[in-house]
Design an enzyme around this catalytic site. Sequence first.
Site, PDB file in Angstrom:
ATOM      1  N   ARG A 188      -9.567   4.179  -2.568  1.00  0.00           N
ATOM      2  CA  ARG A 188      -8.462   3.623  -1.766  1.00  0.00           C
ATOM      3  C   ARG A 188      -7.720   4.724  -1.013  1.00  0.00           C
ATOM      4  NH1 ARG A 188      -3.149   1.685  -2.336  1.00  0.00           N
ATOM      5  NH2 ARG A 188      -2.955   2.733  -4.344  1.00  0.00           N
ATOM      6  N   LYS A 189      -8.247   5.931  -0.998  1.00  0.00           N
ATOM      7  CA  LYS A 189      -7.615   7.035  -0.277  1.00  0.00           C
ATOM      8  C   LYS A 189      -7.988   6.950   1.205  1.00  0.00           C
ATOM      9  CE  LYS A 189      -7.626  10.095  -4.312  1.00  0.00           C
ATOM     10  NZ  LYS A 189      -8.157  11.335  -4.914  1.00  0.00           N
ATOM     11  N   THR A 190      -7.588   5.837   1.812  1.00  0.00           N
ATOM     12  CA  THR A 190      -7.920   5.577   3.207  1.00  0.00           C
ATOM     13  C   THR A 190      -6.718   5.854   4.104  1.00  0.00           C
ATOM     14  OG1 THR A 190      -7.406   3.260   2.734  1.00  0.00           O
ATOM     15  CG2 THR A 190      -9.724   3.875   2.723  1.00  0.00           C
TER      16      THR A 190
END
Length: 294
Positions: free
Chosen positions: A140-142
């Site tokens: 989820r490190k977007t």
Amino acid sequence: MSNSPDYSHLLPPSWKPQVTAWLAEDTPSFDYGGFVVGEAPREAHLLGKGKDAAVLAGVPFFTEVFEQLGCEVEWHLKEGETFAPVKHVATVRGKARHILLGERVALNMLARCSGIATKSKRILDIARGYGYKGIIAGTRKTTPGFRLVEKYGMLVGGIDPHRHDLSSMIMLKDNHIWSHGSITAAITSARRVGGFSLLLEVEVQSEAEADEAIAAGADIVMLDNMDGAELVGVAQRLREKWGKERKWLFESSGNITEGNLRERAVNEIDILSTSAVHQSVQHVDFSLKIQKPQ
């Protein structure tokens, strides 16, 4: 040719307004360059350049940029297909100023989405080459505001996009545990509000914490920053201990790269999640060249 499914059918109703917002951001007032070129009909060639073979990803977003500007796009490759540069990937037809209005927005998106798909496919291929049969996933490190495109690129590249947001799955990380007091108490609290329909994942730092998470009913146990013999040993001992009493998945995460994938790609682990497929990924080089009138 690619056998990749049509992932554009997954896109939510909100995606086209996002494209509109990109165009509004890029031309907030006057279009000075557009004034110069006018509205003569033109044809532009999308060229995939760079140095290495790449995976094409981001087709629906690229097409939508130009459709909103009254242009049409003819694709010469299918999304998910690998191409070697230099390749004529697509042709855009429309008014000159409209092509140039969409040029940079469309190219920036396509370059990043294709870069993510290319990196995703490469890591998946390497893992399969080592004999790994489990799931390769992103994280989820977007980029805020660009998550949909980045997750889309992961899918086209053949990997699991992992959870999309905080509402997609319950994930209890170290800060959740420390703030609530214990793994068991945190899981109990999360289950009460999350109900039966959401998977619950817990990040652990040790074998003892993993054991507690399994006992408390976690669906997925993330063995954070473990590798090599320690990773395999913990997974084997806990599977032996719990046997058929509990069903869960083991996930390994934290600093997984192409360089250390061999020691992490062990079949005792069900899921390998890595931000290497989308953070600091090399973009694919594309250009859009308007052709001179004959």
